[in-house]
Write a protein that holds these residues in place. Sequence first.
Motif, PDB file in Angstrom:
ATOM      1  N   LEU A 153     -40.039  19.373   0.719  1.00 59.20           N
ATOM      2  CA  LEU A 153     -39.534  20.706   0.393  1.00 59.20           C
ATOM      3  C   LEU A 153     -38.668  20.669  -0.868  1.00 59.20           C
ATOM      4  CD1 LEU A 153     -38.580  22.172   3.901  1.00 59.20           C
ATOM      5  CD2 LEU A 153     -40.770  22.254   2.688  1.00 59.20           C
ATOM      6  N   GLN A 154     -37.869  19.613  -1.010  1.00 56.86           N
ATOM      7  CA  GLN A 154     -37.016  19.487  -2.190  1.00 56.86           C
ATOM      8  C   GLN A 154     -37.855  19.318  -3.449  1.00 56.86           C
ATOM      9  OE1 GLN A 154     -33.258  19.448  -2.144  1.00 56.86           O
ATOM     10  NE2 GLN A 154     -34.051  20.182  -4.096  1.00 56.86           N
ATOM     11  N   ALA A 155     -38.904  18.500  -3.361  1.00 57.44           N
ATOM     12  CA  ALA A 155     -39.772  18.282  -4.521  1.00 57.44           C
ATOM     13  C   ALA A 155     -40.436  19.581  -4.957  1.00 57.44           C
ATOM     14  CB  ALA A 155     -40.826  17.228  -4.186  1.00 57.44           C
ATOM     15  N   ILE A 156     -40.973  20.330  -3.995  1.00 48.90           N
ATOM     16  CA  ILE A 156     -41.647  21.592  -4.319  1.00 48.90           C
ATOM     17  C   ILE A 156     -40.652  22.588  -4.903  1.00 48.90           C
ATOM     18  CG2 ILE A 156     -42.845  23.583  -3.330  1.00 48.90           C
ATOM     19  CD1 ILE A 156     -44.079  21.651  -1.278  1.00 48.90           C
ATOM     20  N   HIS A 157     -39.482  22.690  -4.289  1.00 49.17           N
ATOM     21  CA  HIS A 157     -38.466  23.636  -4.770  1.00 49.17           C
ATOM     22  C   HIS A 157     -38.005  23.277  -6.182  1.00 49.17           C
ATOM     23  CE1 HIS A 157     -35.198  26.493  -4.633  1.00 49.17           C
ATOM     24  NE2 HIS A 157     -34.333  25.531  -4.930  1.00 49.17           N
ATOM     25  N   ASN A 158     -37.751  21.991  -6.422  1.00 40.84           N
ATOM     26  CA  ASN A 158     -37.284  21.557  -7.746  1.00 40.84           C
ATOM     27  C   ASN A 158     -38.296  21.873  -8.835  1.00 40.84           C
ATOM     28  OD1 ASN A 158     -34.973  20.608  -6.572  1.00 40.84           O
ATOM     29  ND2 ASN A 158     -35.479  18.438  -6.787  1.00 40.84           N
ATOM     30  N   HIS A 159     -39.551  21.608  -8.554  1.00 43.56           N
ATOM     31  CA  HIS A 159     -40.588  21.816  -9.571  1.00 43.56           C
ATOM     32  C   HIS A 159     -40.896  23.300  -9.778  1.00 43.56           C
ATOM     33  CE1 HIS A 159     -41.178  17.493  -9.048  1.00 43.56           C
ATOM     34  NE2 HIS A 159     -41.829  17.500 -10.180  1.00 43.56           N
ATOM     35  N   ARG A 160     -40.672  24.104  -8.765  1.00 46.31           N
ATOM     36  CA  ARG A 160     -40.939  25.544  -8.899  1.00 46.31           C
ATOM     37  C   ARG A 160     -39.802  26.279  -9.606  1.00 46.31           C
ATOM     38  NH1 ARG A 160     -45.804  28.130  -7.777  1.00 46.31           N
ATOM     39  NH2 ARG A 160     -44.576  29.955  -7.161  1.00 46.31           N
ATOM     40  N   THR A 161     -38.601  25.685  -9.596  1.00 48.20           N
ATOM     41  CA  THR A 161     -37.439  26.402 -10.125  1.00 48.20           C
ATOM     42  C   THR A 161     -36.853  25.785 -11.396  1.00 48.20           C
ATOM     43  OG1 THR A 161     -35.959  25.135  -8.659  1.00 48.20           O
ATOM     44  CG2 THR A 161     -36.802  27.239  -7.844  1.00 48.20           C
ATOM     45  N   ARG A 162     -37.341  24.632 -11.804  1.00 52.47           N
ATOM     46  CA  ARG A 162     -36.749  23.997 -12.988  1.00 52.47           C
ATOM     47  C   ARG A 162     -37.093  24.785 -14.250  1.00 52.47           C
ATOM     48  NH1 ARG A 162     -40.493  18.537 -13.582  1.00 52.47           N
ATOM     49  NH2 ARG A 162     -42.499  19.591 -13.810  1.00 52.47           N
ATOM     50  N   PRO A 163     -36.241  24.735 -15.262  1.00 55.05           N
ATOM     51  CA  PRO A 163     -36.492  25.466 -16.504  1.00 55.05           C
ATOM     52  C   PRO A 163     -37.760  24.984 -17.198  1.00 55.05           C
ATOM     53  CG  PRO A 163     -34.209  24.724 -16.367  1.00 55.05           C
ATOM     54  CD  PRO A 163     -34.949  24.043 -15.261  1.00 55.05           C
ATOM     55  N   VAL A 164     -38.450  25.905 -17.833  1.00 52.40           N
ATOM     56  CA  VAL A 164     -39.659  25.571 -18.589  1.00 52.40           C
ATOM     57  C   VAL A 164     -39.263  25.324 -20.043  1.00 52.40           C
ATOM     58  CG1 VAL A 164     -41.919  26.380 -19.341  1.00 52.40           C
ATOM     59  CG2 VAL A 164     -41.085  26.975 -17.059  1.00 52.40           C
ATOM     60  N   GLY A 200     -45.241  26.471   8.882  1.00 50.26           N
ATOM     61  CA  GLY A 200     -44.824  27.727   8.279  1.00 50.26           C
ATOM     62  C   GLY A 200     -43.818  27.593   7.156  1.00 50.26           C
ATOM     63  N   HIS A 201     -43.695  26.388   6.598  1.00 51.79           N
ATOM     64  CA  HIS A 201     -42.724  26.150   5.526  1.00 51.79           C
ATOM     65  C   HIS A 201     -43.304  26.371   4.132  1.00 51.79           C
ATOM     66  CE1 HIS A 201     -40.757  23.256   8.627  1.00 51.79           C
ATOM     67  NE2 HIS A 201     -40.366  24.503   8.810  1.00 51.79           N
ATOM     68  N   LEU A 202     -44.642  26.449   4.039  1.00 51.33           N
ATOM     69  CA  LEU A 202     -45.295  26.587   2.737  1.00 51.33           C
ATOM     70  C   LEU A 202     -46.201  27.805   2.699  1.00 51.33           C
ATOM     71  CD1 LEU A 202     -46.440  22.900   1.982  1.00 51.33           C
ATOM     72  CD2 LEU A 202     -44.233  23.977   1.475  1.00 51.33           C
ATOM     73  N   GLY A 217     -39.178  28.069   4.902  1.00 55.70           N
ATOM     74  CA  GLY A 217     -39.044  26.770   4.237  1.00 55.70           C
ATOM     75  C   GLY A 217     -37.757  26.662   3.442  1.00 55.70           C
ATOM     76  N   LEU A 218     -37.392  27.744   2.756  1.00 52.28           N
ATOM     77  CA  LEU A 218     -36.140  27.749   1.990  1.00 52.28           C
ATOM     78  C   LEU A 218     -34.933  27.612   2.907  1.00 52.28           C
ATOM     79  CD1 LEU A 218     -36.957  30.567  -0.599  1.00 52.28           C
ATOM     80  CD2 LEU A 218     -36.524  28.148  -1.127  1.00 52.28           C
ATOM     81  N   ALA A 219     -34.981  28.302   4.049  1.00 49.73           N
ATOM     82  CA  ALA A 219     -33.872  28.227   5.003  1.00 49.73           C
ATOM     83  C   ALA A 219     -33.735  26.814   5.567  1.00 49.73           C
ATOM     84  CB  ALA A 219     -34.085  29.232   6.136  1.00 49.73           C
ATOM     85  N   LEU A 220     -34.869  26.184   5.881  1.00 49.66           N
ATOM     86  CA  LEU A 220     -34.827  24.823   6.419  1.00 49.66           C
ATOM     87  C   LEU A 220     -34.318  23.844   5.361  1.00 49.66           C
ATOM     88  CD1 LEU A 220     -35.397  22.787   8.643  1.00 49.66           C
ATOM     89  CD2 LEU A 220     -37.762  22.631   7.808  1.00 49.66           C
ATOM     90  N   LEU A 221     -34.752  24.028   4.102  1.00 44.14           N
ATOM     91  CA  LEU A 221     -34.297  23.150   3.025  1.00 44.14           C
ATOM     92  C   LEU A 221     -32.773  23.222   2.887  1.00 44.14           C
ATOM     93  CD1 LEU A 221     -34.722  21.258   0.621  1.00 44.14           C
ATOM     94  CD2 LEU A 221     -35.204  23.276  -0.790  1.00 44.14           C
TER      95      LEU A 221
END
Length: 228
Positions: A153-164, A200-202, A217-221
Amino acid sequence: MSAAPAPGKSGPNDWYEAGCSRTCAKQHTLQWGRCAYAEAPTGESFIVARSTLATPESWPYICGTPRHTKLLDWLRTHDIEPSCVSTDDPVSLATGSDGTQLIEYTQYLVTVEGHRYLDPKDRTVAAKETRRAPVKTGPPRPKRADITTLALLQAIHNHRTRPVPPGKYRWEIPGAWWTLCTVYPEKVVTAAYEREDDRGHLECGASLPTSWLTDKGLALLAELRSAT
């Protein structure tokens, strides 16, 4: 092949030619006159294949997982001190043209007292060098359980929210799926994604590799991060 010479002597295959950065010490030598580095060619032409075990991008998602513990124990069985291994560089399994397998890693250099020191060529970074050690036993086999819920979950969140970066699009930047696939077999990464999707996290949208976190998923993270 000539053996490394004894202390105070020189020869065509001395400690420098053998691949050591200094006169042979405990971490290099099997016994005087027999340098471990002299017995394993280190030129790039010798290496015919590499299998990556860890990369700077994947280390954050390996740390704290069962695989992290197993990798550290495996390095110790090869007389490699994990605390001296640079996480800013990859750890790989290199295969030579004769089938010999070597652990290829970057180690911080230390003084006689065991302290790291600055690189004489760049005083802003610690001195380090690439080293290779003969493989005694194979690395631990990756399993789905090695990719914990928190790590994924951390990997997915980091890659989805990091600056472009300027001039780039988000789809041009390798996501969590591809980062994990550099150090885990694709089937292991797929199994971990499917596990979290079933819980149900993704939300996978068009394809599993481009999944993002659901509200659940965000709540669990957030919960898992606060517990660490």
